[in-house]
Design an enzyme around this catalytic site. Structure first.
Site, PDB file in Angstrom:
ATOM      1  N   ARG A  17       0.836  -1.194   0.000  1.00 48.74           N
ATOM      2  CA  ARG A  17       0.000   0.000   0.000  1.00 48.74           C
ATOM      3  C   ARG A  17       0.874   1.248   0.000  1.00 48.74           C
ATOM      4  NH1 ARG A  17      -2.898   0.790   5.349  1.00 48.74           N
ATOM      5  NH2 ARG A  17      -2.957  -1.485   5.187  1.00 48.74           N
ATOM      6  N   SER A 111      -8.390   0.274  -0.343  1.00 46.53           N
ATOM      7  CA  SER A 111      -9.181  -0.065   0.834  1.00 46.53           C
ATOM      8  C   SER A 111      -9.906   1.165   1.389  1.00 46.53           C
ATOM      9  CB  SER A 111      -8.283  -0.720   1.883  1.00 46.53           C
ATOM     10  OG  SER A 111      -9.038  -1.259   2.947  1.00 46.53           O
ATOM     11  N   HIS A 112      -9.689   1.485   2.664  1.00 48.33           N
ATOM     12  CA  HIS A 112     -10.371   2.594   3.335  1.00 48.33           C
ATOM     13  C   HIS A 112      -9.492   3.845   3.377  1.00 48.33           C
ATOM     14  CE1 HIS A 112      -7.762   0.665   6.208  1.00 48.33           C
ATOM     15  NE2 HIS A 112      -7.758   1.764   6.921  1.00 48.33           N
ATOM     16  N   LYS A 121      -4.046  -6.346  -2.445  1.00 49.12           N
ATOM     17  CA  LYS A 121      -4.311  -7.403  -1.473  1.00 49.12           C
ATOM     18  C   LYS A 121      -4.245  -8.732  -2.211  1.00 49.12           C
ATOM     19  CE  LYS A 121      -7.271  -4.633   1.576  1.00 49.12           C
ATOM     20  NZ  LYS A 121      -8.614  -4.491   2.192  1.00 49.12           N
ATOM     21  N   ASP A 250     -16.704   0.286   3.562  1.00 52.16           N
ATOM     22  CA  ASP A 250     -15.495   1.032   3.211  1.00 52.16           C
ATOM     23  C   ASP A 250     -15.253   0.961   1.709  1.00 52.16           C
ATOM     24  OD1 ASP A 250     -14.550  -1.602   2.980  1.00 52.16           O
ATOM     25  OD2 ASP A 250     -12.578  -1.101   3.767  1.00 52.16           O
ATOM     26  N   ASP A 252     -13.450  -0.767  -0.277  1.00 47.44           N
ATOM     27  CA  ASP A 252     -13.395  -2.031  -1.013  1.00 47.44           C
ATOM     28  C   ASP A 252     -14.301  -3.101  -0.413  1.00 47.44           C
ATOM     29  OD1 ASP A 252     -11.733  -2.455   1.244  1.00 47.44           O
ATOM     30  OD2 ASP A 252     -10.520  -3.920   0.177  1.00 47.44           O
ATOM     31  N   ASP A 254     -14.823  -4.568   2.536  1.00 47.34           N
ATOM     32  CA  ASP A 254     -14.534  -5.624   3.508  1.00 47.34           C
ATOM     33  C   ASP A 254     -14.711  -5.160   4.956  1.00 47.34           C
ATOM     34  OD1 ASP A 254     -12.266  -4.046   3.755  1.00 47.34           O
ATOM     35  OD2 ASP A 254     -10.845  -5.599   3.131  1.00 47.34           O
ATOM     36  N   ARG A 255     -15.013  -3.862   5.162  1.00 46.91           N
ATOM     37  CA  ARG A 255     -15.295  -3.339   6.506  1.00 46.91           C
ATOM     38  C   ARG A 255     -16.750  -2.887   6.574  1.00 46.91           C
ATOM     39  NH1 ARG A 255     -10.479   0.122   9.139  1.00 46.91           N
ATOM     40  NH2 ARG A 255      -8.687  -1.091   8.452  1.00 46.91           N
ATOM     41  N   HIS A 337     -13.844  -5.665  10.204  1.00 47.50           N
ATOM     42  CA  HIS A 337     -13.745  -6.926   9.467  1.00 47.50           C
ATOM     43  C   HIS A 337     -14.478  -8.015  10.253  1.00 47.50           C
ATOM     44  CE1 HIS A 337     -10.628  -5.529   6.604  1.00 47.50           C
ATOM     45  NE2 HIS A 337     -10.207  -4.799   7.623  1.00 47.50           N
TER      46      HIS A 337
END
Length: 469
Positions: A17, A111-112, A121, A250, A252, A254-255, A337
């Site tokens: 990242r 992501s976030h 990822k 979020d 992507d 996943d949250r 998550h």
């Protein structure tokens, strides 16, 4: 063979990242592809799925990644725009998403993180690719120890199969029981938006969608539902529309974040308590995992329900690995998550968790607001994160731990130090991804919380560190 050296800041514990145009470039993406493809080849694999989010830098990074993968001799299946869990789904053995199956997967996503960030990822053979795997990836790139070949590229649509699987979370429920539900969904202009539109079109009830269009500028709010200020639009929609509850995601997907019908935030450990009540009916005496930042009331609730609470390290990859080791049907962490191995594949999927929450209201016979009403009221700090020099990050925690042991304190050192006192508990841990220390505390009342934080500050001061106000 000439290798490639990554900026030292981008090889993180759980992913790769960086800031596009500063610490992350298309050359990095190509090297990630060459290196990951070489690992896949060394494991006897030949096929990798690639997905991507909606950030502005994603198309060029995805293109370079695919170039690198195919140059390593790996065939690439491009599944296109979607949340990270859709990529995990496509890359999970036995999911039926792709035929023939792939041996690995890479999601291009920030992501976030802020809009100018991006990264990758990875999963390999259905397992998280993290820690020493990423260190080894950096070594392969630097040495240029790459496999070579001419991989092929194909496109595949897995979105329908993925949504079918999400709907499967409601199996056994009389769907007419959901007709009266009214739910808000805030996609945050992230990659989950189109999938939420497809999912809610097939769900009973009334659904109010916010910010479902994918926009890499994130014009409405930052795409992190674990920050309370990012839930303002959702709270307003719940209040104005008299909705039963609201869900947020979020960048992507996943949250997960949530608010009840009164606008109260349900943090991840509170969601996990709801899920545990449902899951432990089907899996009595099974292990339920939460990270060290979770409330003590969660661990007590799991035990009360007949489960085995297990406190584990923060981070989606360590938790996924621990789930497999302990055969836990459910796990979660405070970053939003949530992981279901009960009737699912064990990876973190906010959309699946959302559907499971809908189902839980029927299976438990209570609204989300009622379930929140029944939870004990505690007071807790937010997650304090403050910078420390890299060379002091781990050493300072070890010094605090040594002093606590000398004093005979009740300490859990699973991940940093978590200290139990008559007032409650406090946590000090080094971040796995940044040069920061993390502090959190929880107590039954404000006075107890103040005493806990005074102890934290005294322990830090004793090792030469001052927590900023």
């Amino acid at each position: 063979m000439t290798g490639h050296r990554f900026h030292p800041s981008i090889l993180r514990e759980y992913d790769i990242r960086g800031v596009f145009g500063e610490t992350l470039s298309t050359d990095d993406a190509r090297a990630v592809g060459r290196s990951f493809g070489s690992v896949v080849r060394a494991r006897g694999g030949s096929r990798v799925a690639v997905g991507c989010d909606g950030r502005l830098s994603t198309p060029v990074l995805e293109h370079a990644l695919v170039e690198g993968l195919t140059a390593s001799g790996v065939d690439v299946v491009r599944i296109g725009l979607g949340p990270s869990p859709m990529l995990y789904f496509a890359a999970t053995p036995g999911s039926g998403a792709l035929a023939p199956e792939v041996q690995g997967g890479v999601q291009v996503t920030g992501s976030h993180n802020p809009a100018n960030h991006n990264g990758f990822k990875m999963v390999l053979e259905g397992a998280p690719f993290f820690g020493s795997d990423i260190v080894d990836l950096g070594r392969i790139a630097e040495e240029g120890a790459w496999a070579s070949g001419m991989g092929r590229i194909e496109d595949a649509d897995v979105a329908t199969a993925y949504v079918d699987c999400l709907i499967g979370a409601l199996e056994g429920i009389d769907l007419s029981a959901l007709d009266s539900l009214a739910i808000g969904w805030d996609a945050g202009n992230g990659a989950a938006g189109p999938l939420i539109e497809a999912l809610t079109a097939r769900l009973p009830g009334r659904h109010v969608l916010l910010h479902a269009s994918v926009d890499g500028h994130f014009p409405n709010h930052h795409p992190d539902p674990t920050v309370e200020s990012n839930l303002s639009d959702l709270r307003r929609a719940v209040a104005e529309g008299s909705l039963d509850f609201g869900l947020a995601f979020d960048g992507d997907g996943d949250r997960i974040g949530a608010v009840d019908g009164k606008g109260r935030v349900l943090w991840a450990d509170q969601l996990l308590a709801i899920f545990a009540e449902e899951v432990l009916r089907e899996w009595p005496k099974s292990t339920v995992i939460a990270d060290v930042k979770a409330s003590s009331t969660l661990f007590a609730r799991i035990a009360e329900l007949g489960g085995k609470p297990l406190m584990w390290k923060t981070g989606h990859s360590p938790i996924k690995s621990k789930m497999k080791e302990t055969h836990a049907p459910l796990a979660g962490e405070m970053s939003g998550h949530i992981f279901f191995a009960d009737r699912y594949f064990g990876f973190d999927d906010a959309l699946y968790a959302a559907v499971r929450l809908i189902g839980a209201t029927v299976r438990l016979g209570k609204s989300v607001t009622q379930l929140r009403d029944e939870m004990p009221e505690m007071v807790a700090t937010p997650e304090f994160r403050f910078a420390v020099p890299r060379e002091r990050k781990v050493a300072a925690v070890e010094e605090v731990l040594a002093a606590l042991r000398t004093d005979g304190s009740t300490v859990n050192d699973t991940d940093g130090v978590r200290v139990d006192t008559p007032d409650g508990w406090w946590l000090l841990r080094p971040s796995n991804t940044e040069d920061v220390l993390v502090v959190r505390a929880e107590a039954a009342d404000e006075g107890g919380l103040a005493r806990l934080m005074a102890e934290v500050d005294a322990r830090l001061a004793a090792v030469g560190i001052r927590r900023p106000d």
